[in-house]
Motif scaffolding. Structure first.
Motif, PDB file in Angstrom:
ATOM      1  N   LEU A   8       0.826  -1.287   0.169  1.00 52.43           N
ATOM      2  CA  LEU A   8       0.135   0.077   0.034  1.00 52.43           C
ATOM      3  C   LEU A   8       0.892   1.092   0.068  1.00 52.43           C
ATOM      4  CD1 LEU A   8      -2.732  -1.162   2.579  1.00 52.43           C
ATOM      5  CD2 LEU A   8      -2.952  -0.857   0.131  1.00 52.43           C
ATOM      6  N   ASP A   9       2.099   1.286   0.632  1.00 57.07           N
ATOM      7  CA  ASP A   9       2.730   2.388   0.719  1.00 57.07           C
ATOM      8  C   ASP A   9       3.384   2.673  -0.633  1.00 57.07           C
ATOM      9  OD1 ASP A   9       2.394   2.908   3.298  1.00 57.07           O
ATOM     10  OD2 ASP A   9       4.228   1.922   4.142  1.00 57.07           O
ATOM     11  N   PHE A  10       3.688   1.356  -1.284  1.00 56.28           N
ATOM     12  CA  PHE A  10       4.206   1.491  -2.789  1.00 56.28           C
ATOM     13  C   PHE A  10       3.388   2.446  -3.692  1.00 56.28           C
ATOM     14  CE2 PHE A  10       3.920  -0.464  -6.884  1.00 56.28           C
ATOM     15  CZ  PHE A  10       4.907  -0.273  -7.682  1.00 56.28           C
ATOM     16  N   MET A  11       1.821   1.943  -3.441  1.00 57.85           N
ATOM     17  CA  MET A  11       0.888   2.502  -4.218  1.00 57.85           C
ATOM     18  C   MET A  11       0.759   4.031  -3.917  1.00 57.85           C
ATOM     19  SD  MET A  11      -2.074  -0.495  -3.994  1.00 57.85           S
ATOM     20  CE  MET A  11      -3.409   0.399  -4.937  1.00 57.85           C
ATOM     21  N   ILE A  12       0.963   4.125  -2.665  1.00 56.72           N
ATOM     22  CA  ILE A  12       1.001   6.007  -2.302  1.00 56.72           C
ATOM     23  C   ILE A  12       2.084   6.714  -2.817  1.00 56.72           C
ATOM     24  CG2 ILE A  12       1.467   7.642  -0.289  1.00 56.72           C
ATOM     25  CD1 ILE A  12      -0.109   5.263   1.544  1.00 56.72           C
ATOM     26  N   ASN A  13       3.340   5.927  -3.070  1.00 48.63           N
ATOM     27  CA  ASN A  13       4.258   6.609  -3.649  1.00 48.63           C
ATOM     28  C   ASN A  13       4.328   6.818  -5.152  1.00 48.63           C
ATOM     29  OD1 ASN A  13       5.998   6.590  -1.270  1.00 48.63           O
ATOM     30  ND2 ASN A  13       6.927   4.593  -1.615  1.00 48.63           N
ATOM     31  N   LEU A  14       3.268   5.961  -5.825  1.00 48.95           N
ATOM     32  CA  LEU A  14       3.031   6.068  -7.160  1.00 48.95           C
ATOM     33  C   LEU A  14       1.494   6.870  -7.397  1.00 48.95           C
ATOM     34  CD1 LEU A  14       4.065   2.645  -8.811  1.00 48.95           C
ATOM     35  CD2 LEU A  14       5.543   4.733  -8.593  1.00 48.95           C
ATOM     36  N   ASP A  15       1.232   7.496  -6.278  1.00 47.51           N
ATOM     37  CA  ASP A  15       0.127   8.331  -6.356  1.00 47.51           C
ATOM     38  C   ASP A  15      -1.180   7.514  -7.097  1.00 47.51           C
ATOM     39  OD1 ASP A  15       1.207  10.717  -5.438  1.00 47.51           O
ATOM     40  OD2 ASP A  15       2.195  11.288  -7.613  1.00 47.51           O
ATOM     41  N   MET A  16      -1.126   6.282  -6.606  1.00 42.81           N
ATOM     42  CA  MET A  16      -2.313   5.470  -6.876  1.00 42.81           C
ATOM     43  C   MET A  16      -3.466   5.650  -5.896  1.00 42.81           C
ATOM     44  SD  MET A  16      -0.113   1.875  -8.128  1.00 42.81           S
ATOM     45  CE  MET A  16      -1.680   1.149  -8.585  1.00 42.81           C
ATOM     46  N   ILE A  17      -3.077   5.909  -4.652  1.00 48.66           N
ATOM     47  CA  ILE A  17      -3.683   6.115  -3.646  1.00 48.66           C
ATOM     48  C   ILE A  17      -3.246   7.401  -2.628  1.00 48.66           C
ATOM     49  CG2 ILE A  17      -4.943   3.846  -3.261  1.00 48.66           C
ATOM     50  CD1 ILE A  17      -2.954   3.176  -1.077  1.00 48.66           C
ATOM     51  N   ASN A  18      -4.115   7.958  -1.951  1.00 48.52           N
ATOM     52  CA  ASN A  18      -3.414   8.994  -0.989  1.00 48.52           C
ATOM     53  C   ASN A  18      -3.013   8.455   0.273  1.00 48.52           C
ATOM     54  OD1 ASN A  18      -4.065  10.893  -2.963  1.00 48.52           O
ATOM     55  ND2 ASN A  18      -6.501  10.915  -2.447  1.00 48.52           N
ATOM     56  N   GLU A  19      -3.438   7.544   0.819  1.00 43.47           N
ATOM     57  CA  GLU A  19      -3.209   7.027   2.151  1.00 43.47           C
ATOM     58  C   GLU A  19      -3.524   5.551   2.288  1.00 43.47           C
ATOM     59  OE1 GLU A  19      -5.559   8.982   4.972  1.00 43.47           O
ATOM     60  OE2 GLU A  19      -7.592   8.342   4.028  1.00 43.47           O
ATOM     61  N   ARG A  20      -2.915   4.878   3.243  1.00 51.94           N
ATOM     62  CA  ARG A  20      -3.355   3.534   3.595  1.00 51.94           C
ATOM     63  C   ARG A  20      -4.488   3.540   3.808  1.00 51.94           C
ATOM     64  NH1 ARG A  20       1.377   1.569   7.870  1.00 51.94           N
ATOM     65  NH2 ARG A  20       3.165   1.301   6.434  1.00 51.94           N
ATOM     66  N   PRO A  21      -5.610   2.854   3.055  1.00 44.13           N
ATOM     67  CA  PRO A  21      -6.998   2.661   3.266  1.00 44.13           C
ATOM     68  C   PRO A  21      -7.195   1.240   4.452  1.00 44.13           C
ATOM     69  CG  PRO A  21      -6.346   1.359   1.354  1.00 44.13           C
ATOM     70  CD  PRO A  21      -5.104   1.920   1.792  1.00 44.13           C
ATOM     71  N   LEU A  22      -6.520   1.407   5.310  1.00 48.05           N
ATOM     72  CA  LEU A  22      -6.529   0.205   6.379  1.00 48.05           C
ATOM     73  C   LEU A  22      -7.759   0.285   7.267  1.00 48.05           C
ATOM     74  CD1 LEU A  22      -2.875  -0.222   7.181  1.00 48.05           C
ATOM     75  CD2 LEU A  22      -4.212  -1.680   5.842  1.00 48.05           C
ATOM     76  N   LEU A  23      -8.337  -0.595   7.538  1.00 45.96           N
ATOM     77  CA  LEU A  23      -9.629  -0.706   8.755  1.00 45.96           C
ATOM     78  C   LEU A  23      -8.991  -1.243   9.923  1.00 45.96           C
ATOM     79  CD1 LEU A  23     -12.208  -2.185   6.206  1.00 45.96           C
ATOM     80  CD2 LEU A  23     -11.683   0.159   6.961  1.00 45.96           C
ATOM     81  N   GLY A  24      -7.591  -1.698  10.080  1.00 46.32           N
ATOM     82  CA  GLY A  24      -7.156  -2.137  11.489  1.00 46.32           C
ATOM     83  C   GLY A  24      -6.111  -3.409  11.065  1.00 46.32           C
ATOM     84  N   ASN A  25      -5.362  -3.544  12.019  1.00 45.42           N
ATOM     85  CA  ASN A  25      -4.467  -4.634  11.830  1.00 45.42           C
ATOM     86  C   ASN A  25      -5.018  -5.937  11.800  1.00 45.42           C
ATOM     87  OD1 ASN A  25      -2.744  -2.556  13.193  1.00 45.42           O
ATOM     88  ND2 ASN A  25      -1.153  -3.939  13.233  1.00 45.42           N
TER      89      ASN A  25
END
Length: 235
Positions: A138-155
Motif C-alpha cells: 500500500l505504501d508503494f501505491m501511495i508513492n506512485l500516487d495510486m492512492i492517497n493514504e493507507r486504506p486500512l481498517l485495522g491490523n
C-alpha cells in the motif's frame, strides 16, 4: 503442563518480521514464528476480476504453498489439495477484512505465502506476516500516487490455540497441534473477530473452554499486532 520449548501456556513463540526480504515484490516479509518460517509477498496489479469491472472496487486474493522439504518428509511441489485451497481462501478473506476495498480502485493485490519451514501454525503465520507485506504494498501505491493514504481498517493477525490434557495453550507448535484434543485458529482485526475455526479433535468442549480459548487468542493476537506495528515503524 511443561511445553516442549519451555514456554508458559499463554506465551507466543518468538516472532520476527524481516521486511523487504525480496527485491522484486511491492511488499515482502519473512515471518518467523518459532520454527515456522513463511515468505509473504504482495504484488500490485492493475485491473480486477471480471465480476468487479465497473464497480470501482479493488480486490485482494491469496495463494499458499509449502516447499517440498518444509516438513520432515518431502512432499510434492505445491500440490493444490483441499487443505491448500481452504488456507488460500482464509488468507484472502482475512486480508480483505483489513482494507477498505473501495479506496484501492481498479487494483488487485495478490498475496503469496510460501512456507519454507513448517512447525505448526503455518496459516496463522501467513496471515500475520502477509499483513505486513500488504502494508508495504500500500505504501508503494501511495508513492506512485495510486492512492492517497493507507486504506486500512485495522491490523489483521492470527494465532492458534488448543486444549491438551485439559490445559489451554497459545500458539501451538506441530508436536502440540498433533496431540491437541481441541484445536482452533483465530483471526482478528483489531479487537473484532474475522474468523474462528475450531474443532474438537479428540473430544467435545464446553462453552467455558471456548471462552477461555477466545480470551487467550485475543491476548496473543494483541501482542502480534504490537509486533507488526513495531516492524512497520522501522524505515
Amino acid at each position: 503442563m511443561p511445553r516442549s520449548d519451555g514456554r508458559s501456556n499463554d506465551e507466543l513463540r518468538p516472532v520476527e518480521f524481516s521486511r523487504n526480504y525480496l527485491t522484486h515484490p511491492e511488499g515482502s516479509v519473512l515471518v518467523c514464528m518459532g520454527k515456522t518460517k513463511v515468505i509473504c509477498t504482495a504484488t500490485v496489479e492493475e485491473g480486477v476480476p471480471n465480476w468487479l469491472n465497473g464497480t470501482g472496487q479493488g480486490w485482494i486474493t491469496a495463494e499458499y504453498g509449502m516447499l517440498p522439504r518444509s516438513t520432515n518428509e518431502r512432499m510434492n511441489r505445491y500440490k493444490v489439495s483441499g487443505r491448500t485451497q481452504e488456507i488460500q481462501r482464509l488468507i484472502g478473506r482475512s486480508l480483505r477484512a483489513a482494507v477498505d476495498m473501495q479506496k484501492i480502485g481498479d487494483t488487485t493485490i495478490k498475496i503469496d505465502c510460501d512456507v519454507i519451514q513448517a512447525d505448526g501454525g503455518t496459516r496463522t503465520a501467513s496471515i500475520t506476516g502477509a499483513y505486513v507485506a500488504l502494508c508495504d504494498a500500500l505504501d508503494f501505491m501511495i508513492n506512485l500516487d495510486m492512492i492517497n493514504e493507507r486504506p486500512l481498517l485495522g491490523n489483521v493477525a492470527a494465532v492458534s490455540v488448543g486444549v491438551i490434557k485439559g490445559e489451554t495453550l497459545l500458539d501451538l507448535c506441530y508436536f502440540e497441534d498433533s496431540q491437541a484434543d481441541v484445536d482452533m485458529n483465530i483471526v482478528m482485526r483489531g479487537n473484532e473477530f474475522v474468523e474462528v475455526q475450531g474443532t474438537g479433535e479428540g473430544s467435545t468442549f464446553k462453552r467455558d473452554v471456548l471462552d477461555e480459548m477466545l480470551d487467550l487468542a485475543s491476548r496473543g493476537i494483541s501482542e502480534l499486532m504490537e509486533l507488526q506495528n513495531k516492524a512497520l515503524a522501522v524505515k
